[in-house]
Design a protein around this motif. Structure first.
Motif, PDB file in Angstrom:
ATOM      1  N   ARG A  23       0.847  -1.185   0.000  1.00 12.94           N
ATOM      2  CA  ARG A  23       0.000   0.000   0.000  1.00 12.94           C
ATOM      3  C   ARG A  23       0.885   1.238   0.000  1.00 12.94           C
ATOM      4  NH1 ARG A  23      -5.241   1.289   1.788  1.00 12.94           N
ATOM      5  NH2 ARG A  23      -5.444   3.373   2.696  1.00 12.94           N
ATOM      6  N   VAL A  24       0.611   2.171  -0.868  1.00  5.85           N
ATOM      7  CA  VAL A  24       1.401   3.398  -0.958  1.00  5.85           C
ATOM      8  C   VAL A  24       1.068   4.290   0.235  1.00  5.85           C
ATOM      9  CG1 VAL A  24       1.912   5.431  -2.351  1.00  5.85           C
ATOM     10  CG2 VAL A  24       1.422   3.250  -3.459  1.00  5.85           C
ATOM     11  N   VAL A  25       2.092   4.734   0.943  1.00  5.52           N
ATOM     12  CA  VAL A  25       1.928   5.580   2.127  1.00  5.52           C
ATOM     13  C   VAL A  25       2.158   7.037   1.744  1.00  5.52           C
ATOM     14  CG1 VAL A  25       2.762   6.099   4.454  1.00  5.52           C
ATOM     15  CG2 VAL A  25       2.661   3.721   3.651  1.00  5.52           C
ATOM     16  N   ASP A  26       1.167   7.882   2.023  1.00  2.65           N
ATOM     17  CA  ASP A  26       1.268   9.331   1.809  1.00  2.65           C
ATOM     18  C   ASP A  26       1.820   9.649   0.416  1.00  2.65           C
ATOM     19  OD1 ASP A  26       1.069  12.018   2.360  1.00  2.65           O
ATOM     20  OD2 ASP A  26       2.895  12.123   3.568  1.00  2.65           O
ATOM     21  N   PRO A  27       1.089   9.294  -0.638  1.00  2.45           N
ATOM     22  CA  PRO A  27       1.610   9.492  -1.994  1.00  2.45           C
ATOM     23  C   PRO A  27       1.751  10.947  -2.417  1.00  2.45           C
ATOM     24  CG  PRO A  27      -0.673   8.790  -2.063  1.00  2.45           C
ATOM     25  CD  PRO A  27      -0.245   8.674  -0.637  1.00  2.45           C
ATOM     26  N   ALA A  28       1.029  11.852  -1.760  1.00  2.20           N
ATOM     27  CA  ALA A  28       1.115  13.280  -2.105  1.00  2.20           C
ATOM     28  C   ALA A  28       1.373  14.074  -0.823  1.00  2.20           C
ATOM     29  CB  ALA A  28      -0.164  13.745  -2.787  1.00  2.20           C
ATOM     30  N   PRO A  29       2.594  13.995  -0.287  1.00  2.00           N
ATOM     31  CA  PRO A  29       2.879  14.654   0.998  1.00  2.00           C
ATOM     32  C   PRO A  29       2.805  16.169   0.894  1.00  2.00           C
ATOM     33  CG  PRO A  29       4.911  13.861  -0.020  1.00  2.00           C
ATOM     34  CD  PRO A  29       3.772  13.331  -0.841  1.00  2.00           C
ATOM     35  N   ARG A  30       2.532  16.800   2.024  1.00  2.00           N
ATOM     36  CA  ARG A  30       2.493  18.251   2.064  1.00  2.00           C
ATOM     37  C   ARG A  30       3.867  18.819   1.717  1.00  2.00           C
ATOM     38  NH1 ARG A  30      -0.274  20.756   7.308  1.00  2.00           N
ATOM     39  NH2 ARG A  30      -0.118  22.581   5.937  1.00  2.00           N
ATOM     40  N   GLN A  31       3.844  19.952   1.059  1.00  2.00           N
ATOM     41  CA  GLN A  31       5.088  20.638   0.693  1.00  2.00           C
ATOM     42  C   GLN A  31       4.981  22.067   1.191  1.00  2.00           C
ATOM     43  OE1 GLN A  31       6.360  19.881  -3.316  1.00  2.00           O
ATOM     44  NE2 GLN A  31       7.699  21.675  -3.389  1.00  2.00           N
ATOM     45  N   LEU A  32       5.677  22.363   2.269  1.00  2.00           N
ATOM     46  CA  LEU A  32       5.534  23.651   2.933  1.00  2.00           C
ATOM     47  C   LEU A  32       6.343  24.734   2.237  1.00  2.00           C
ATOM     48  CD1 LEU A  32       5.850  22.458   6.658  1.00  2.00           C
ATOM     49  CD2 LEU A  32       3.783  22.718   5.283  1.00  2.00           C
ATOM     50  N   PRO A  33       5.791  25.934   2.112  1.00  2.00           N
ATOM     51  CA  PRO A  33       6.541  27.034   1.490  1.00  2.00           C
ATOM     52  C   PRO A  33       7.597  27.583   2.445  1.00  2.00           C
ATOM     53  CG  PRO A  33       4.455  27.850   2.315  1.00  2.00           C
ATOM     54  CD  PRO A  33       4.442  26.369   2.561  1.00  2.00           C
ATOM     55  N   ALA A  34       8.620  28.156   1.889  1.00  2.00           N
ATOM     56  CA  ALA A  34       9.660  28.768   2.717  1.00  2.00           C
ATOM     57  C   ALA A  34       9.117  30.048   3.359  1.00  2.00           C
ATOM     58  CB  ALA A  34      10.882  29.093   1.867  1.00  2.00           C
ATOM     59  N   PRO A  35       9.354  30.259   4.658  1.00  2.00           N
ATOM     60  CA  PRO A  35       8.862  31.482   5.328  1.00  2.00           C
ATOM     61  C   PRO A  35       9.293  32.765   4.620  1.00  2.00           C
ATOM     62  CG  PRO A  35       9.643  29.903   6.952  1.00  2.00           C
ATOM     63  CD  PRO A  35      10.020  29.344   5.614  1.00  2.00           C
ATOM     64  N   LYS A  36      10.519  32.790   4.112  1.00  2.00           N
ATOM     65  CA  LYS A  36      11.005  33.975   3.409  1.00  2.00           C
ATOM     66  C   LYS A  36      10.173  34.243   2.149  1.00  2.00           C
ATOM     67  CE  LYS A  36      15.226  35.969   1.404  1.00  2.00           C
ATOM     68  NZ  LYS A  36      16.673  35.723   1.124  1.00  2.00           N
ATOM     69  N   ALA A  37       9.812  33.176   1.454  1.00  2.00           N
ATOM     70  CA  ALA A  37       9.000  33.324   0.237  1.00  2.00           C
ATOM     71  C   ALA A  37       7.610  33.837   0.580  1.00  2.00           C
ATOM     72  CB  ALA A  37       8.918  31.994  -0.498  1.00  2.00           C
ATOM     73  N   VAL A  38       7.039  33.354   1.675  1.00  2.00           N
ATOM     74  CA  VAL A  38       5.717  33.811   2.102  1.00  2.00           C
ATOM     75  C   VAL A  38       5.759  35.293   2.445  1.00  2.00           C
ATOM     76  CG1 VAL A  38       3.910  33.555   3.841  1.00  2.00           C
ATOM     77  CG2 VAL A  38       5.054  31.519   2.922  1.00  2.00           C
ATOM     78  N   ASN A  39       6.771  35.716   3.174  1.00  2.00           N
ATOM     79  CA  ASN A  39       6.888  37.117   3.558  1.00  2.00           C
ATOM     80  C   ASN A  39       7.082  38.013   2.333  1.00  2.00           C
ATOM     81  OD1 ASN A  39       7.185  39.128   5.805  1.00  2.00           O
ATOM     82  ND2 ASN A  39       9.169  39.427   4.811  1.00  2.00           N
ATOM     83  N   ARG A  40       7.844  37.531   1.358  1.00  2.00           N
ATOM     84  CA  ARG A  40       8.058  38.301   0.123  1.00  2.00           C
ATOM     85  C   ARG A  40       6.720  38.543  -0.594  1.00  2.00           C
ATOM     86  NH1 ARG A  40      10.805  34.658  -2.708  1.00  2.00           N
ATOM     87  NH2 ARG A  40      12.840  35.271  -1.905  1.00  2.00           N
ATOM     88  N   ALA A  41       5.909  37.501  -0.664  1.00  2.00           N
ATOM     89  CA  ALA A  41       4.609  37.626  -1.331  1.00  2.00           C
ATOM     90  C   ALA A  41       3.691  38.576  -0.580  1.00  2.00           C
ATOM     91  CB  ALA A  41       3.966  36.256  -1.462  1.00  2.00           C
ATOM     92  N   ILE A  42       3.668  38.461   0.737  1.00  2.00           N
ATOM     93  CA  ILE A  42       2.790  39.324   1.544  1.00  2.00           C
ATOM     94  C   ILE A  42       3.217  40.778   1.430  1.00  2.00           C
ATOM     95  CG2 ILE A  42       2.140  39.881   3.926  1.00  2.00           C
ATOM     96  CD1 ILE A  42       2.170  36.859   4.473  1.00  2.00           C
ATOM     97  N   THR A  43       4.510  41.026   1.456  1.00  2.00           N
ATOM     98  CA  THR A  43       5.010  42.393   1.317  1.00  2.00           C
ATOM     99  C   THR A  43       4.586  42.991  -0.019  1.00  2.00           C
ATOM    100  OG1 THR A  43       6.918  41.893   2.730  1.00  2.00           O
ATOM    101  CG2 THR A  43       7.094  43.824   1.287  1.00  2.00           C
ATOM    102  N   LEU A  44       4.667  42.194  -1.067  1.00  2.00           N
ATOM    103  CA  LEU A  44       4.279  42.671  -2.388  1.00  2.00           C
ATOM    104  C   LEU A  44       2.781  42.985  -2.438  1.00  2.00           C
ATOM    105  CD1 LEU A  44       5.688  43.207  -5.091  1.00  2.00           C
ATOM    106  CD2 LEU A  44       5.151  40.863  -5.762  1.00  2.00           C
ATOM    107  N   LEU A  45       1.957  42.103  -1.887  1.00  2.00           N
ATOM    108  CA  LEU A  45       0.514  42.335  -1.867  1.00  2.00           C
ATOM    109  C   LEU A  45       0.152  43.541  -1.006  1.00  2.00           C
ATOM    110  CD1 LEU A  45      -0.970  38.726  -1.600  1.00  2.00           C
ATOM    111  CD2 LEU A  45      -1.450  40.373  -3.412  1.00  2.00           C
TER     112      LEU A  45
END
Length: 578
Positions: free
Chosen positions: A199-221
């Motif tokens: 049985r395949v375990v967790d075939p599509a695991p979560r992929q968390l964004p980098a905090p720096k990338a999140v802050n860059r996007a929020i600053t731009l918005l």
């Protein structure tokens, strides 16, 4: 069946015992072990027994009349469930028929696994001329996310596991799994076979964004004067509905839903700018793409459709997608659910869409909504029936069925339906998608009905319907709650073109006198013909109330429509007719 189990113990979750098993049973056991409940397909050499064994094991088998429709149905299942739809096809031409739909699924990022039987390898590789000889894996590699071949029965479990994980991990897509006839018939020890499955375990695991990338996007918005969020079908597929809704509502950001993302928030939501699309794209200075790509559907992000100075934020699980058309100022790599969680957490109090921009979009939207309302009203009594009159009738009936699924295809039928029929529930609209192909209608409708048990209304142009119309028999055979509405204007695009050179019909001419309703009657379904919006309303309401297979032949003015629909600019014109 070539072999049976005599089983009384469990290994790796699969049945086993002291007897023998074969490739057919191992495929079925591997699929069951990985929670596959339905297989779509079309039987023949060498996979007929595989379908029988699957059915006997408790897996539902849905048999089609054409392989392309079967794979389209499996793709729709993948989009709706986030689990790979599984389709079974025969070798050679049957495989090739399915490959078209597999390629379409890959382009649209729908997880699906096409399993095909194939000819004997030692004959194919030397090109000796075997039955339906074709190197299917090599053919599939170019058009699918991945292609694998199983050469030994003991590797069937591994092949199924690899196909499932590949189909749903990262950017989802179509996977081809080649299982030669000799492998399906290969007999091995049952205990050894069961141990080879997992049985395949967790075939599509979560992929968390980098905090720096999140802050860059929020600053731009946060610094934007005219921000915009574009929601693509990837956002719908992600099933991150609550996070997306929370982010949009808490920030006040205007949003534009692409066709299959409609319903993530209701189409009449005050922040929706679907009715102000041209203004929003032309003037937005910061654009966040969520599960959407800057492909042809969004004009490649180029002026004059877009603000040439716009800065883009893009949320995508595939980093290679960034910068494919425009510079991405703030790339956010990760699964959409995780990215939206991070954006919500870090954006509190930092983002609020400027009021003047929202007010301007709202005023522009209101004007366009009023114009559309007038257009719909004018067409209500038009005779012959127009697209807008027919679609208004469908829209009004469908409002009593918010859980019904809408499938739509056809040049004008698709384009007009997208603008008229509003959606309020996520993932309830399926259409031609990224490739813009015709022929998805019956497959998508069947997949949606089978996976959800909900009513489905397939709104079809008469030309588009012709690609998969024989699946009416499939719909009736399985008694699926599908109502097909064929917009019959007697032509490809429209039915008034004339061949001035001979008595043959013009290239775009079909039969205006066609009675599509009688097709479904031949298979035991209910047929209707409607020539006015009132007749269409009555027929659709009656068909939905019955919850059984039905088709409405909707007679449209043959002069209605535009060549190539909204894509006239993509259709090169000659100097004129000869």
């Amino acid at each position: 069946m070539t072999a049976t189990h005599s089983t009384d113990t469990i290994v790796n979750g699969a049945r086993t015992g002291h007897g023998l098993t074969d490739g057919h049973h191992l495929v079925v056991d591997a699929l069951k072990l990985n929670d596959v409940h339905t297989i779509y397909g079309l039987v023949g050499i060498p996979i007929t027994d595989l379908a029988r064994i699957a059915q006997a094991s408790g897996i539902r088998y849905i048999g089609f009349r054409h392989e392309s429709d079967a794979v389209h149905a499996a793709a729709a299942a993948g989009f709706l469930t986030k689990q790979p739809g599984v389709c079974l096809t025969v070798s050679g031409p049957g495989f090739l028929n399915g490959l078209v739909a597999l390629a379409n699924a890959t382009t649209n990022c729908f997880p699906v696994v096409q399993i095909s039987g194939s000819s004997e390898r030692h004959i194919v590789d030397l090109k000796r001329g075997d039955y339906e000889e074709l190197d299917q894996m090599t053919a599939a590699e170019r058009f699918a996310k991945a292609a694998y071949r199983v050469d030994r029965a003991e590797d069937i479990g591994r092949g199924i596991a690899r196909a499932i994980r590949t189909a749903v991990s990262g950017r989802p897509g179509g996977v081809y799994l080649d299982i030669p006839a000799a492998v399906l018939g290969e007999v091995i020890d049952a205990h050894k076979g069961a141990k080879s499955l997992w049985r395949v375990v967790d075939p599509a695991p979560r992929q968390l964004p980098a905090p720096k990338a999140v802050n860059r996007a929020i600053t731009l918005l946060a610094g934007a004067r005219r921000p915009l969020v574009v929601l693509g079908k990837g956002a719908a597929y992600a099933q991150a509905d609550n996070q997306i809704q929370t982010f949009i509502k808490s920030t006040g950001l205007p949003f534009l839903p692409m066709s299959m993302a409609k319903g993530l928030l209701p189409d009449d939501h005050p922040q929706s700018v679907a009715a102000a699309r041209s203004l929003a794209l032309r003037e937005a200075d910061v654009v966040m793409l969520v599960g959407a790509r800057l492909n042809w559907l969004l004009g490649h992000g180029e002026a004059p459709q877009w603000n040439p100075n716009a800065k883009f934020i893009q949320v995508d699980i595939e980093a290679a997608e960034f910068d494919s058309n425009q510079p991405i100022a703030a790339p956010l790599v990760g699964d959409i659910s995780s990215v939206m969680d991070a954006l919500i957490e870090q954006s509190r109090g930092r983002i609020m869409a400027p009021t003047p921009w929202r007010d301007r979009l709202s005023a522009y939207s209101a004007q366009n909504v009023a114009r559309m309302s007038q257009r719909l009203s004018r067409s209500a009594d038009a005779h012959p029936m127009q697209f807008y009159g027919a679609l208004r009738a469908i829209r009004d009936v469908m409002r009593a069925y918010p859980q019904a699924y809408i499938v739509s295809e056809g040049a004008n039928t698709l384009d007009f339906a997208r603008n008229v029929i509003d959606m309020r529930v996520p993932r309830h609209r399926l259409d031609s998608g990224t490739w813009g192909i015709m022929g998805i209608g019956m497959g998508y409708a069947i997949g949606a009905a089978v996976e959800t048990d909900a009513p489905v209304v397939a709104i079809e142009g008469d030309s588009a319907f012709g690609f998969s119309g024989m699946e009416l028999e499939t719909i009736c055979r399985y008694q699926l709650p599908i109502v097909v509405v064929v917009f019959n204007n007697g032509g490809v695009y429209k039915g008034d073109d004339v061949n001035s050179a001979s008595a043959d019909p013009s290239p775009t001419t079909l039969m205006l006198s066609a009675r599509h309703d009688r097709l479904i009657e031949a298979f035991g379904g209910t047929g209707y013909q409607a020539a006015t919006p009132a007749e269409l309303s009555t027929a659709l309401a009656d068909a939905l109330a019955k919850g059984a297979p039905a088709l409405i032949d909707c007679v449209i003015d043959p002069t209605a429509g535009t060549e190539s629909g909204h894509l006239t600019n993509l259709n090169p014109k000659s100097l004129g007719h000869a």
